[in-house]
Design a protein around this motif. Sequence first.
Motif, mmCIF file in Angstrom:
data_model
loop_
_atom_site.group_PDB
_atom_site.id
_atom_site.type_symbol
_atom_site.label_atom_id
_atom_site.label_comp_id
_atom_site.label_asym_id
_atom_site.label_seq_id
_atom_site.Cartn_x
_atom_site.Cartn_y
_atom_site.Cartn_z
ATOM 1 N N GLY A 173 0.370 -1.511 0.309
ATOM 2 C CA GLY A 173 0.485 -0.043 -0.175
ATOM 3 C C GLY A 173 0.957 1.355 -0.347
ATOM 4 O O GLY A 173 0.058 2.099 0.117
ATOM 5 N N ARG A 174 1.663 0.724 -0.123
ATOM 6 C CA ARG A 174 2.929 2.226 -0.363
ATOM 7 C C ARG A 174 3.266 3.196 -1.958
ATOM 8 O O ARG A 174 2.947 2.015 -2.841
ATOM 9 N N SER A 175 3.648 4.104 -2.137
ATOM 10 C CA SER A 175 3.898 4.781 -3.247
ATOM 11 C C SER A 175 5.106 4.465 -3.970
ATOM 12 O O SER A 175 5.588 3.537 -3.499
ATOM 13 N N SER A 181 4.134 7.267 -8.459
ATOM 14 C CA SER A 181 2.504 6.783 -8.805
ATOM 15 C C SER A 181 2.063 7.093 -7.106
ATOM 16 O O SER A 181 2.878 5.952 -6.772
ATOM 17 N N HIS A 182 0.465 7.268 -6.889
ATOM 18 C CA HIS A 182 0.436 6.500 -5.736
ATOM 19 C C HIS A 182 -0.735 6.079 -5.993
ATOM 20 O O HIS A 182 -1.856 5.527 -5.344
ATOM 21 N N GLU A 183 -1.361 5.124 -7.168
ATOM 22 C CA GLU A 183 -1.958 3.819 -7.587
ATOM 23 C C GLU A 183 -2.228 3.068 -6.457
ATOM 24 O O GLU A 183 -3.111 2.703 -6.702
#
Length: 123
Positions: free
Chosen positions: A105-107, A115-117
């Motif tokens: 769950g990290r960028s 990306s923060h997807e």
Amino acid sequence: IGSSWTHASISCSDLTEAANECEAFPLPSPLGRQLVQTARLIVQIRGALQACEWDCAASWKPITLLLDDLPLHMQELEEVRNACEEVEDKQQVTEEAVRCTLQTGRSVKVHASWSHEFLEIRE
């Protein structure tokens, strides 16, 4: 942690009954009194373990409080040592879950940009 724990075979009734009988003996010996004290402690430990749930860390508070406050001579009992080992196993499993989750769950950096997807925030 190579094995798991089960509480399916935990029983308190026979031990409680035996301790009650020993305590009721008209002339209890020092050994008899010590055995009754040990039996009462083991019944408490067994009851606390029965209330523990592997998927609920908070359910382990009563057993940790009980084990944390034992006199030294009681800490040497095999059943007490086993209960301590089980609590330590649960603590390790709980902490390992956090360690593993920290890796998700990290960028991530994608083609020279961030990306923060995959970033997920739960409350």
